[in-house]
Every structure is written in structure tokens, then in C-alpha cells.
Enzyme design. Sequence first.
Site, PDB file in Angstrom:
ATOM      1  N   GLU A 187      -3.764   0.220  -8.706  1.00  0.00           N
ATOM      2  CA  GLU A 187      -2.804   1.419  -9.020  1.00  0.00           C
ATOM      3  C   GLU A 187      -1.614   0.762  -9.295  1.00  0.00           C
ATOM      4  O   GLU A 187      -0.824  -0.306  -8.720  1.00  0.00           O
ATOM      5  CB  GLU A 187      -2.631   2.035  -7.371  1.00  0.00           C
ATOM      6  N   ASN A 219      -2.953   6.199  -0.996  1.00  0.00           N
ATOM      7  CA  ASN A 219      -2.782   6.176   0.636  1.00  0.00           C
ATOM      8  C   ASN A 219      -2.293   7.549   0.952  1.00  0.00           C
ATOM      9  O   ASN A 219      -2.237   8.090   2.200  1.00  0.00           O
ATOM     10  CB  ASN A 219      -1.934   4.977   0.961  1.00  0.00           C
ATOM     11  N   HIS A 235      -1.296  -2.719  -7.062  1.00  0.00           N
ATOM     12  CA  HIS A 235      -1.911  -2.083  -5.798  1.00  0.00           C
ATOM     13  C   HIS A 235      -3.340  -2.565  -6.097  1.00  0.00           C
ATOM     14  O   HIS A 235      -4.162  -1.578  -6.427  1.00  0.00           O
ATOM     15  CB  HIS A 235      -1.348  -0.570  -5.207  1.00  0.00           C
ATOM     16  N   SER A 261       0.747  -1.036  -0.109  1.00  0.00           N
ATOM     17  CA  SER A 261      -0.074   0.083   0.252  1.00  0.00           C
ATOM     18  C   SER A 261       0.750   1.277  -0.041  1.00  0.00           C
ATOM     19  O   SER A 261       0.292   2.317  -0.288  1.00  0.00           O
ATOM     20  CB  SER A 261      -0.761  -0.022   1.175  1.00  0.00           C
TER      21      SER A 261
HETATM   22  P1  NAD Z   1      -3.452  -9.349   6.376  1.00  0.00           P
HETATM   23  O1  NAD Z   1      -2.711  -9.159   7.746  1.00  0.00           O
HETATM   24  O2  NAD Z   1      -4.872  -9.593   6.398  1.00  0.00           O
HETATM   25  O3  NAD Z   1      -2.591 -10.702   5.768  1.00  0.00           O
HETATM   26  C1  NAD Z   1      -1.287 -10.499   5.626  1.00  0.00           C
HETATM   27  C2  NAD Z   1      -1.139 -12.059   5.243  1.00  0.00           C
HETATM   28  O4  NAD Z   1       0.332 -12.311   5.147  1.00  0.00           O
HETATM   29  C3  NAD Z   1      -1.081 -13.006   6.584  1.00  0.00           C
HETATM   30  O5  NAD Z   1      -2.166 -14.089   6.439  1.00  0.00           O
HETATM   31  C4  NAD Z   1       0.242 -13.522   7.155  1.00  0.00           C
HETATM   32  O6  NAD Z   1       0.027 -15.040   7.590  1.00  0.00           O
HETATM   33  C5  NAD Z   1       0.952 -13.334   5.823  1.00  0.00           C
HETATM   34  N1  NAD Z   1       2.360 -13.545   5.586  1.00  0.00           N
HETATM   35  C6  NAD Z   1       3.106 -12.886   6.799  1.00  0.00           C
HETATM   36  N2  NAD Z   1       4.556 -13.194   6.434  1.00  0.00           N
HETATM   37  C7  NAD Z   1       4.457 -13.955   5.479  1.00  0.00           C
HETATM   38  C8  NAD Z   1       5.337 -14.721   4.583  1.00  0.00           C
HETATM   39  N3  NAD Z   1       6.745 -14.698   4.835  1.00  0.00           N
HETATM   40  N4  NAD Z   1       4.857 -15.430   3.528  1.00  0.00           N
HETATM   41  C9  NAD Z   1       3.584 -15.977   3.451  1.00  0.00           C
HETATM   42  N5  NAD Z   1       2.570 -15.204   4.159  1.00  0.00           N
HETATM   43  C10 NAD Z   1       3.192 -14.422   4.982  1.00  0.00           C
HETATM   44  O7  NAD Z   1      -2.908  -8.201   5.411  1.00  0.00           O
HETATM   45  P2  NAD Z   1      -3.742  -7.530   4.128  1.00  0.00           P
HETATM   46  O8  NAD Z   1      -4.744  -6.360   4.560  1.00  0.00           O
HETATM   47  O9  NAD Z   1      -4.109  -8.749   3.345  1.00  0.00           O
HETATM   48  O10 NAD Z   1      -2.426  -6.699   3.519  1.00  0.00           O
HETATM   49  C11 NAD Z   1      -1.671  -7.492   2.775  1.00  0.00           C
HETATM   50  C12 NAD Z   1      -0.968  -6.576   1.963  1.00  0.00           C
HETATM   51  O11 NAD Z   1      -1.789  -5.522   1.138  1.00  0.00           O
HETATM   52  C13 NAD Z   1      -0.283  -5.196   2.646  1.00  0.00           C
HETATM   53  O12 NAD Z   1       0.812  -5.195   1.830  1.00  0.00           O
HETATM   54  C14 NAD Z   1      -1.224  -4.163   2.585  1.00  0.00           C
HETATM   55  O13 NAD Z   1      -0.362  -2.893   2.881  1.00  0.00           O
HETATM   56  C15 NAD Z   1      -1.627  -4.240   1.285  1.00  0.00           C
HETATM   57  N6  NAD Z   1      -3.270  -3.726   1.146  1.00  0.00           N
HETATM   58  C16 NAD Z   1      -3.953  -3.863   2.194  1.00  0.00           C
HETATM   59  C17 NAD Z   1      -5.354  -3.066   1.872  1.00  0.00           C
HETATM   60  C18 NAD Z   1      -6.300  -3.469   2.811  1.00  0.00           C
HETATM   61  O14 NAD Z   1      -7.447  -2.874   2.799  1.00  0.00           O
HETATM   62  N7  NAD Z   1      -6.223  -4.170   3.915  1.00  0.00           N
HETATM   63  C19 NAD Z   1      -5.779  -2.519   0.721  1.00  0.00           C
HETATM   64  C20 NAD Z   1      -4.685  -2.706  -0.177  1.00  0.00           C
HETATM   65  C21 NAD Z   1      -3.440  -3.005   0.097  1.00  0.00           C
END
Ligand code: NAD
Length: 287
Positions: A153, A191, A141, A119
Site C-alpha cells: 500500500e 487496517n 506498507h 500500518s
Molecule cells: P515487531 O514488534 O515484530 O518489531 C519491531 C522492531 O522494532 C523490534 O525488533 C524492535 O526492537 C525494533 N525497534 C524499536 N525501536 C527501534 C529503534 N529506535 N531503532 C531500531 N529498531 C527499533 O513489530 P512488526 O510487527 O515487525 O511491526 C513493525 C512495523 O510494521 C509497525 O509499524 C507495524 O504497524 C507495521 N506492520 C506490521 C504488520 C504485522 O502484521 N505485524 C503488517 C504491516 C505493517
Amino acid sequence: MSTKKIAVIGGGTMGSGIALTAATHGIDAVIIDISEEQLGRAKSYHEKQCARAVSKERMTQEESAEAIARLSYVTSMAEGSDAGWAVEAATENVDIKKKIFIQMNETFGNDVVLATNTSSISITDLASAIPEAQHRVIGMHFFNPVPVMKLVEVIKGNNTSEETTAATIALSESMGKIPVPANDFAGFVSNRVLMPMINEAFHAWSDGVAEPEDIDSIMKLGCAFPMGPLRLADYIGLDVCRDIMMVMYNGLDKNPKYLPNEKLVALVEAGSLGDKSGQGVYNYEKG
Ligand code: NAD
């Protein structure tokens, strides 16, 4: 470069949505997560979403079964090594993501695009973990919930190739999305604009300007937002919001306007992460 099968690293909120969107657009998707529990949650989310789409007549029973059959769930990256595309959607932390990029580079073929759903983290910085493969690293993104939100994005790093960019645009479109470019600054466009507003809503709550329900109602009714900023913060994940603010703080000259609000940080430290933990600004345990 083939997009018949993609690997999604991280099966949380975003990874599970990206995989489902691929599967409903005819692309096989393997979700790779270190947590078995998270993989179980992703699988039941997929089953529920497909069943719901059938009940609402947005999908036939056959299409739903086909989408489910395109999804697989594994705990080791090696098990997904035959994928022709990889997108990282793990925790928003530079060190974790760099380690994953090193592993992705070792695991997937040397023509595979290595995309990140970060993000806020600089694409050039993430790519620096794998100097020989920087041309294949790109920001892709997606937005939450991925099956619904149209935007991707697309962020090129300093060394991302034109071929990688064109392929990312093509894959985004084949997943039913609209790709829009942004340059490689912490937080990109989305963001950089959204998170300070969410953070400001926490400041307004902390300062006693209004209670969360009223802050959200004011922004919904007055600004035509579909969701108030505090409700949206819970939906995104309060830990994700805090982490994004910190990436922008560190990446944009340590400007204090990007420091996360203390109440936001305190909620995260107490394990109140929003929808995904059942408690955040609001309580979701009773639905
Ligand atoms: P989340 O916490 O729901 O999920 C993250 C996952 O990554 C977890 O299931 C965790 O077990 C896994 N993980 C951690 N280390 C790992 C590894 N070494 N190998 C494999 N899996 C691993 O987080 P999220 O909300 O899904 O966010 C994920 C990414 O997407 C982040 O970079 C976040 O900034 C981005 N993002 C989030 C949103 C949102 O609205 N939540 C929107 C756009 C982008």
C-alpha cells in the site's frame, strides 16, 4: 537515489521479511535494530526460510547463499549509512517513529527515500519531524508475511514528491510486489477495514457469542477467509493490533468504535502477544 542497498530499521516480524524479500530480489539489505536478540532471531529466520526454499526447490543452493550474503545485521544506524534507500519498520508508536525519522535524516544521504512501513500512522505527521526532508517521506506498507504477500500500500503524505512516489512504486515492483495507492488517513485502507473486524471478533469472544476456535472456523468456512480473525490477530501481533486501533481512535475523531477491546488490551498487558511470544489468543509453545 539508489536501490542497490536498502536499510531496514527494525528487524522484527516485518523488518526481517522486508529485508529477506529485498535479498531474494538481488538487493543488499542491512537490518538495523536496537535489540541484538532481535537481530539474532532475524538472522535465523532468514537462514531457515532460505533452507526451506532450497528443500522445496523454489531456490537453488547458490541463490540461497547469494541471498544470505546480501543480508547484514547491525545495532547502530551509522553502520548502515551507505544504503541508498531506507525503510522504517519499528514499533507502531508515533514518538518512537519520529525519533527514528530524525535519525534517518541525519544518517542517510540527502537524496535517500525515507519510507515507513507504518500500518496506521499519518505519513504527513511522521514527516513533520523532519520539515526539510518531507518530500522524501512516504508510506510503503508491506503485508505479513512479506515474502508471500503481493501488496504494498503506497501512501503519499501532503508533501511527498512525485519523484519519491515513482521511485517507491519502482522499488516495490522490483521486489516482486504490486503497489496500490491509498490516501493518508489513519489506518489507510487495509487496517481501516481489517482491524475493526478483528476487534469485533474479540468483542464476540468477550460477549460469549462463541469460543475463539469457533469464531475462527465460522469466518473461515462461512466467508472463505484463509485464517480466522483471532488467529490472524495472533499472527499480526496483539500489541500491533492494539496499537493500530489506538492510532485509528486518535486519528479518526476519537470515534469509540476504534477503541481496542478490553480482552485484547488485557492479553497485551499480560505479555501475550501472539505467535511472537508463544501465547496469544492461542498457545503456540508446543508448535
Ligand atoms: P515487531 O514488534 O515484530 O518489531 C519491531 C522492531 O522494532 C523490534 O525488533 C524492535 O526492537 C525494533 N525497534 C524499536 N525501536 C527501534 C529503534 N529506535 N531503532 C531500531 N529498531 C527499533 O513489530 P512488526 O510487527 O515487525 O511491526 C513493525 C512495523 O510494521 C509497525 O509499524 C507495524 O504497524 C507495521 N506492520 C506490521 C504488520 C504485522 O502484521 N505485524 C503488517 C504491516 C505493517
